[in-house]
Design a protein around this motif. Structure first.
Motif, PDB file in Angstrom:
ATOM      1  N   MET A   1      71.968  35.934  48.698  1.00  0.00           N
ATOM      2  CA  MET A   1      70.878  36.398  49.564  1.00  0.00           C
ATOM      3  C   MET A   1      70.753  35.462  50.763  1.00  0.00           C
ATOM      4  N   ASN A   2      70.816  36.036  51.961  1.00  0.00           N
ATOM      5  CA  ASN A   2      70.727  35.284  53.200  1.00  0.00           C
ATOM      6  C   ASN A   2      69.269  35.295  53.667  1.00  0.00           C
ATOM      7  N   VAL A   3      68.627  34.125  53.671  1.00  0.00           N
ATOM      8  CA  VAL A   3      67.179  34.046  53.932  1.00  0.00           C
ATOM      9  C   VAL A   3      66.893  33.200  55.170  1.00  0.00           C
ATOM     10  N   LEU A   4      65.934  33.666  55.971  1.00  0.00           N
ATOM     11  CA  LEU A   4      65.524  32.978  57.194  1.00  0.00           C
ATOM     12  C   LEU A   4      64.008  32.788  57.180  1.00  0.00           C
ATOM     13  N   ILE A   5      63.542  31.602  57.605  1.00  0.00           N
ATOM     14  CA  ILE A   5      62.111  31.339  57.783  1.00  0.00           C
ATOM     15  C   ILE A   5      61.838  31.223  59.276  1.00  0.00           C
ATOM     16  N   ILE A   6      60.830  31.957  59.770  1.00  0.00           N
ATOM     17  CA  ILE A   6      60.374  31.803  61.150  1.00  0.00           C
ATOM     18  C   ILE A   6      58.911  31.387  61.091  1.00  0.00           C
ATOM     19  N   GLU A   7      58.638  30.146  61.394  1.00  0.00           N
ATOM     20  CA  GLU A   7      57.304  29.546  61.231  1.00  0.00           C
ATOM     21  C   GLU A   7      57.190  28.388  62.225  1.00  0.00           C
ATOM     22  N   ASP A   8      56.160  28.424  63.089  1.00  0.00           N
ATOM     23  CA  ASP A   8      56.063  27.403  64.138  1.00  0.00           C
ATOM     24  C   ASP A   8      55.585  26.054  63.609  1.00  0.00           C
TER      25      ASP A   8
END
Length: 252
Positions: A1-8
């Motif tokens: 599973m390819n997971v990305l987090i977008i969080e400032d």
């Protein structure tokens, strides 16, 4: 599973990364702004799953998908209240309310794995959600004061009077401009979603410091840094080596 987090908020992103690691989910990348995310999507294979915060430092995360077409499953991580978040259910999009709870995260990941969602029309979902929420670029609300019990009394401590937070003997304390220490009913991990990231930075596992309380920064052994605060001086405060780069970025 390819997971990305977008969080400032980098501390929040790191906390979510740690929580996912405990669920045997590996995060491939962490991004922190609309601009950074747009550039990344244009040059990388899009992930299976995105953990996405709505309000980023340079705009709403929806703006990412105005510039690039992304067809990944999305779990929102947001501070919007639960009533407003009914909008997400109408769009069959999962969400996690900040501060993220371990059990809620585990359920969300399990839900994704059970469905292994097909590609979704992200642009359509975002337009619907924006209309339902009436989303605008508003300032986030962070804690303005903390309360501690002293005998039979409750004392309120304004955040701007706190020079540092630290852990000791399984307790979490606030060190104030008066040089006093107060035991708080929280943990350093919980503080990650409660403190204004431009003002407070976690320099080590033990300490958060207030940028306005920094009196001096001194080179220390093993590429670390020592911090001297204006009033609080009970213990040595060292920026751990792995946090030095982020710390320098934070103070710029």
């Amino acid at each position: 599973m390819n997971v990305l987090i977008i969080e400032d908020e980098k501390p929040s992103a790191r906390r979510l990364n740690r929580m996912l690691a405990e669920l045997d989910v590996t995060v491939n990348e962490m991004l922190h702004s609309v601009e950074e995310a747009v550039a990344w999507f244009k040059t990388n294979t899009h992930p299976d799953l995105i953990f996405l915060d709505i309000q980023l430092s340079d705009g709403l995360s929806f703006e990412i998908f105005d510039q690039v077409e992304v067809k990944s499953a999305i779990i929102f991580t947001t501070a919007f209240d639960e009533y407003a978040l009914q909008a997400f259910k109408l769009n069959s999009v999962d969400y996690l309310l900040k501060p993220i709870d371990d059990e809620d995260l585990e359920k969300a990941v399990a839900k994704y794995k059970e469905r292994i969602p097909k590609q979704q029309d992200v642009a359509l979902n975002f337009e619907d959600i924006k209309k339902l929420l009436g989303v605008t670029a508003v300032e986030r609300e962070y804690k303005r004061r903390f309360t501690t019990k002293i005998g039979q009394h409750l004392k309120m401590i304004p955040v701007d009077e706190i020079e540092c937070f630290y852990s000791e003997n399984k307790g979490t304390y606030a060190g104030t401009t008066e040089g006093r220490n107060y035991l708080l009913d929280t943990t350093l991990e919980n503080l990650e979603d409660e403190l204004e990231p431009k003002t407070f930075f976690r320099v080590s596992r033990k300490f958060y410091i207030n940028i306005n309380a920094i009196n001096d920064i001194i080179s220390y052994t093993n590429s670390r840094l020592q911090i001297k605060l204006n009033n609080w001086s009970e213990q040595e405060i060292i920026v751990s080596r792995e946090r030095v780069k982020d710390f320098k970025t934070w103070i710029d």
